[in-house]
Design a protein around this motif. Sequence first.
Motif, PDB file in Angstrom:
ATOM      1  N   ASN A  56      -2.237  -6.232   0.542  1.00  0.00           N
ATOM      2  CA  ASN A  56      -0.986  -5.935  -0.182  1.00  0.00           C
ATOM      3  C   ASN A  56       0.007  -7.089  -0.236  1.00  0.00           C
ATOM      4  N   ARG A  57      -0.245  -8.168   0.499  1.00  0.00           N
ATOM      5  CA  ARG A  57       0.657  -9.325   0.375  1.00  0.00           C
ATOM      6  C   ARG A  57       0.584  -9.867  -1.048  1.00  0.00           C
ATOM      7  N   ARG A  58       1.721 -10.141  -1.639  1.00  0.00           N
ATOM      8  CA  ARG A  58       1.752 -10.719  -2.985  1.00  0.00           C
ATOM      9  C   ARG A  58       2.732 -11.870  -3.001  1.00  0.00           C
ATOM     10  N   SER A  59       2.550 -12.799  -3.920  1.00  0.00           N
ATOM     11  CA  SER A  59       3.531 -13.860  -4.094  1.00  0.00           C
ATOM     12  C   SER A  59       4.807 -13.256  -4.673  1.00  0.00           C
ATOM     13  N   ILE A  60       5.917 -13.552  -4.010  1.00  0.00           N
ATOM     14  CA  ILE A  60       7.228 -13.035  -4.442  1.00  0.00           C
ATOM     15  C   ILE A  60       8.070 -14.230  -4.901  1.00  0.00           C
ATOM     16  N   ARG A  61       8.596 -14.130  -6.122  1.00  0.00           N
ATOM     17  CA  ARG A  61       9.315 -15.275  -6.689  1.00  0.00           C
ATOM     18  C   ARG A  61      10.792 -14.982  -6.945  1.00  0.00           C
ATOM     19  N   LYS A  62      11.236 -13.790  -6.504  1.00  0.00           N
ATOM     20  CA  LYS A  62      12.658 -13.432  -6.648  1.00  0.00           C
ATOM     21  C   LYS A  62      13.085 -12.683  -5.384  1.00  0.00           C
ATOM     22  N   PRO A  87       8.469 -24.501 -16.505  1.00  0.00           N
ATOM     23  CA  PRO A  87       8.907 -24.785 -15.131  1.00  0.00           C
ATOM     24  C   PRO A  87       7.913 -24.171 -14.137  1.00  0.00           C
ATOM     25  N   ASN A  88       7.871 -24.708 -12.942  1.00  0.00           N
ATOM     26  CA  ASN A  88       7.048 -24.097 -11.893  1.00  0.00           C
ATOM     27  C   ASN A  88       7.464 -22.623 -11.772  1.00  0.00           C
ATOM     28  N   PRO A  89       6.511 -21.685 -11.857  1.00  0.00           N
ATOM     29  CA  PRO A  89       6.885 -20.257 -11.805  1.00  0.00           C
ATOM     30  C   PRO A  89       7.641 -19.890 -10.529  1.00  0.00           C
ATOM     31  N   GLY A  90       7.476 -20.701  -9.491  1.00  0.00           N
ATOM     32  CA  GLY A  90       8.163 -20.416  -8.233  1.00  0.00           C
ATOM     33  C   GLY A  90       9.568 -20.987  -8.174  1.00  0.00           C
ATOM     34  N   ALA A  91      10.014 -21.665  -9.232  1.00  0.00           N
ATOM     35  CA  ALA A  91      11.310 -22.364  -9.188  1.00  0.00           C
ATOM     36  C   ALA A  91      12.462 -21.423  -8.852  1.00  0.00           C
ATOM     37  N   THR A  98       7.124 -13.969   0.388  1.00  0.00           N
ATOM     38  CA  THR A  98       6.920 -15.424   0.383  1.00  0.00           C
ATOM     39  C   THR A  98       6.197 -15.795  -0.908  1.00  0.00           C
ATOM     40  N   VAL A  99       6.275 -17.068  -1.257  1.00  0.00           N
ATOM     41  CA  VAL A  99       5.334 -17.591  -2.261  1.00  0.00           C
ATOM     42  C   VAL A  99       4.976 -19.005  -1.820  1.00  0.00           C
ATOM     43  N   ILE A 100       3.690 -19.251  -1.732  1.00  0.00           N
ATOM     44  CA  ILE A 100       3.221 -20.579  -1.327  1.00  0.00           C
ATOM     45  C   ILE A 100       3.407 -21.521  -2.513  1.00  0.00           C
ATOM     46  N   ILE A 101       4.047 -22.672  -2.265  1.00  0.00           N
ATOM     47  CA  ILE A 101       4.314 -23.624  -3.356  1.00  0.00           C
ATOM     48  C   ILE A 101       3.614 -24.945  -3.061  1.00  0.00           C
ATOM     49  N   GLY A 102       2.694 -25.282  -3.958  1.00  0.00           N
ATOM     50  CA  GLY A 102       1.972 -26.546  -3.793  1.00  0.00           C
ATOM     51  C   GLY A 102       2.263 -27.560  -4.880  1.00  0.00           C
ATOM     52  N   ALA A 103       2.792 -27.096  -6.023  1.00  0.00           N
ATOM     53  CA  ALA A 103       3.016 -27.991  -7.156  1.00  0.00           C
ATOM     54  C   ALA A 103       4.394 -28.641  -7.059  1.00  0.00           C
ATOM     55  N   PHE A 104       4.478 -29.643  -6.204  1.00  0.00           N
ATOM     56  CA  PHE A 104       5.736 -30.374  -6.040  1.00  0.00           C
ATOM     57  C   PHE A 104       5.407 -31.802  -5.619  1.00  0.00           C
ATOM     58  N   VAL A 135       2.893 -30.803   3.235  1.00  0.00           N
ATOM     59  CA  VAL A 135       1.729 -30.148   2.636  1.00  0.00           C
ATOM     60  C   VAL A 135       2.147 -29.031   1.685  1.00  0.00           C
ATOM     61  N   ILE A 136       3.004 -28.163   2.148  1.00  0.00           N
ATOM     62  CA  ILE A 136       3.287 -26.949   1.384  1.00  0.00           C
ATOM     63  C   ILE A 136       4.698 -26.439   1.707  1.00  0.00           C
ATOM     64  N   LEU A 137       5.275 -25.716   0.776  1.00  0.00           N
ATOM     65  CA  LEU A 137       6.576 -25.081   1.017  1.00  0.00           C
ATOM     66  C   LEU A 137       6.401 -23.592   0.795  1.00  0.00           C
ATOM     67  N   ALA A 145      -0.481  -7.925  -8.518  1.00  0.00           N
ATOM     68  CA  ALA A 145      -1.700  -8.602  -8.058  1.00  0.00           C
ATOM     69  C   ALA A 145      -2.495  -9.180  -9.221  1.00  0.00           C
ATOM     70  N   PRO A 146      -2.619 -10.505  -9.287  1.00  0.00           N
ATOM     71  CA  PRO A 146      -3.544 -11.053 -10.279  1.00  0.00           C
ATOM     72  C   PRO A 146      -4.965 -10.640  -9.886  1.00  0.00           C
ATOM     73  N   PRO A 147      -5.837 -10.389 -10.865  1.00  0.00           N
ATOM     74  CA  PRO A 147      -7.174  -9.898 -10.511  1.00  0.00           C
ATOM     75  C   PRO A 147      -7.962 -10.921  -9.699  1.00  0.00           C
ATOM     76  N   ARG A 148      -8.861 -10.433  -8.899  1.00  0.00           N
ATOM     77  CA  ARG A 148      -9.750 -11.302  -8.126  1.00  0.00           C
ATOM     78  C   ARG A 148     -11.158 -11.218  -8.697  1.00  0.00           C
ATOM     79  N   LYS A 149     -11.934 -12.281  -8.485  1.00  0.00           N
ATOM     80  CA  LYS A 149     -13.339 -12.250  -8.888  1.00  0.00           C
ATOM     81  C   LYS A 149     -14.067 -11.194  -8.083  1.00  0.00           C
TER      82      LYS A 149
HETATM   83  C1  LIG Z   1      -2.306 -23.882  -2.390  1.00  0.00           C
HETATM   84  C2  LIG Z   1      -1.448 -22.982  -3.248  1.00  0.00           C
HETATM   85  C3  LIG Z   1      -0.481 -23.542  -4.074  1.00  0.00           C
HETATM   86  C4  LIG Z   1       0.329 -22.709  -4.854  1.00  0.00           C
HETATM   87  N1  LIG Z   1       1.327 -23.274  -5.605  1.00  0.00           N
HETATM   88  C5  LIG Z   1       2.139 -22.484  -6.338  1.00  0.00           C
HETATM   89  C6  LIG Z   1       3.222 -23.052  -7.061  1.00  0.00           C
HETATM   90  O1  LIG Z   1       3.451 -24.268  -7.069  1.00  0.00           O
HETATM   91  N2  LIG Z   1       4.030 -22.206  -7.757  1.00  0.00           N
HETATM   92  C7  LIG Z   1       3.846 -20.846  -7.762  1.00  0.00           C
HETATM   93  O2  LIG Z   1       4.625 -20.156  -8.405  1.00  0.00           O
HETATM   94  N3  LIG Z   1       2.827 -20.281  -7.074  1.00  0.00           N
HETATM   95  C8  LIG Z   1       1.978 -21.061  -6.350  1.00  0.00           C
HETATM   96  N4  LIG Z   1       0.969 -20.502  -5.610  1.00  0.00           N
HETATM   97  C9  LIG Z   1       0.795 -19.026  -5.589  1.00  0.00           C
HETATM   98  C10 LIG Z   1      -0.430 -18.579  -6.379  1.00  0.00           C
HETATM   99  O3  LIG Z   1      -0.174 -18.690  -7.763  1.00  0.00           O
HETATM  100  C11 LIG Z   1      -0.780 -17.125  -5.993  1.00  0.00           C
HETATM  101  O4  LIG Z   1      -1.071 -17.061  -4.610  1.00  0.00           O
HETATM  102  C12 LIG Z   1      -1.978 -16.585  -6.770  1.00  0.00           C
HETATM  103  O5  LIG Z   1      -1.677 -16.486  -8.140  1.00  0.00           O
HETATM  104  C13 LIG Z   1      -2.416 -15.195  -6.284  1.00  0.00           C
HETATM  105  O6  LIG Z   1      -1.339 -14.271  -6.336  1.00  0.00           O
HETATM  106  P1  LIG Z   1      -0.876 -13.475  -5.012  1.00  0.00           P
HETATM  107  O7  LIG Z   1      -0.385 -14.509  -4.016  1.00  0.00           O
HETATM  108  O8  LIG Z   1       0.237 -12.579  -5.461  1.00  0.00           O
HETATM  109  O9  LIG Z   1      -2.055 -12.715  -4.497  1.00  0.00           O
HETATM  110  C14 LIG Z   1       0.141 -21.291  -4.825  1.00  0.00           C
HETATM  111  C15 LIG Z   1      -0.815 -20.753  -3.959  1.00  0.00           C
HETATM  112  C16 LIG Z   1      -1.592 -21.565  -3.180  1.00  0.00           C
HETATM  113  C17 LIG Z   1      -2.594 -20.956  -2.217  1.00  0.00           C
END
Ligand SMILES: Cc1cc2nc3c(=O)[nH]c(=O)nc-3n(C[C@H](O)[C@H](O)[C@H](O)COP(=O)(O)O)c2cc1C
Length: 195
Positions: A9-15, A74-78, A140-146, A164-166, A178-182
């Motif tokens: 159930n963990r999901r990336s949260i951007r707000k 823009p980076n969706p996580g901005a 949380t949202v993991i941010i790698g594109a920086f 490495v990561i923020l 939840a984006p779909p998984r393979k």
């Molecule tokens: C290594 C890594 C880098 C990521 N970088 C970004 C990022 O720069 N911006 C962003 O919005 N999400 C980023 N994400 C989040 C992914 O887009 C997200 O984990 C994926 O779409 C699956 O969605 P979920 O986390 O809700 O399951 C990153 C995730 C990982 C693991």
Amino acid sequence: MELFEAINNRRSIRKYRSDPVDDKKIETILEAGRWAPSWANTQCWRFIVIRDPEIRAGLADTLFTIKTPDKEIPNPGAGAFSTAPVIIVVCAEIGKSGAKHGSGDGSTEYLTDKGDWFMFDTALAVQNMVLAAHALGLGTVIIGAFDAVQAAKVLGVPDGYRVVILFPLGVPDQEGKAPPRKELSEITVRDRWSK
Ligand SMILES: Cc1cc2nc3c(=O)[nH]c(=O)nc-3n(C[C@H](O)[C@H](O)[C@H](O)COP(=O)(O)O)c2cc1C
């Protein structure tokens, strides 16, 4: 929270809401990272906890835009950088994880064909931390594109370490989708890859 519930159930949260996150919760999250496994227990990770709005803004400026074939967005996580009360930055000491002697003196030889395992070790710590945050009701949202070199300047990270990561952290102000998984059948091989 049960482990599988947290994983699924963990999901990336951007707000995020503006509610503060107390130090006790931050410490619990950092502890979860500290107990991650690492190459020969080298623990090359270092964590930076950011609450300062100026540093947060400085980090937001390092985010890459995402280029698609027809547009640049823009980076969706901005948005997370203006709303999350805390950002955790994960850095790594280079030349230790996977190294033959852990010398880190520039002449490092590595034991495997993977070279430095810092990305792997820090990823394990990050996964522990984002799951722990989720279990505490935080998003949380993991941010790698920086630009990690620029981020290191903003944060004063010393030579020998890489950013490495923020991950922004706070009380979610959105439902994660939840984006779909393979399918497992697409990503799993039994016994031997080739037919
Ligand atoms: C290594 C890594 C880098 C990521 N970088 C970004 C990022 O720069 N911006 C962003 O919005 N999400 C980023 N994400 C989040 C992914 O887009 C997200 O984990 C994926 O779409 C699956 O969605 P979920 O986390 O809700 O399951 C990153 C995730 C990982 C693991």
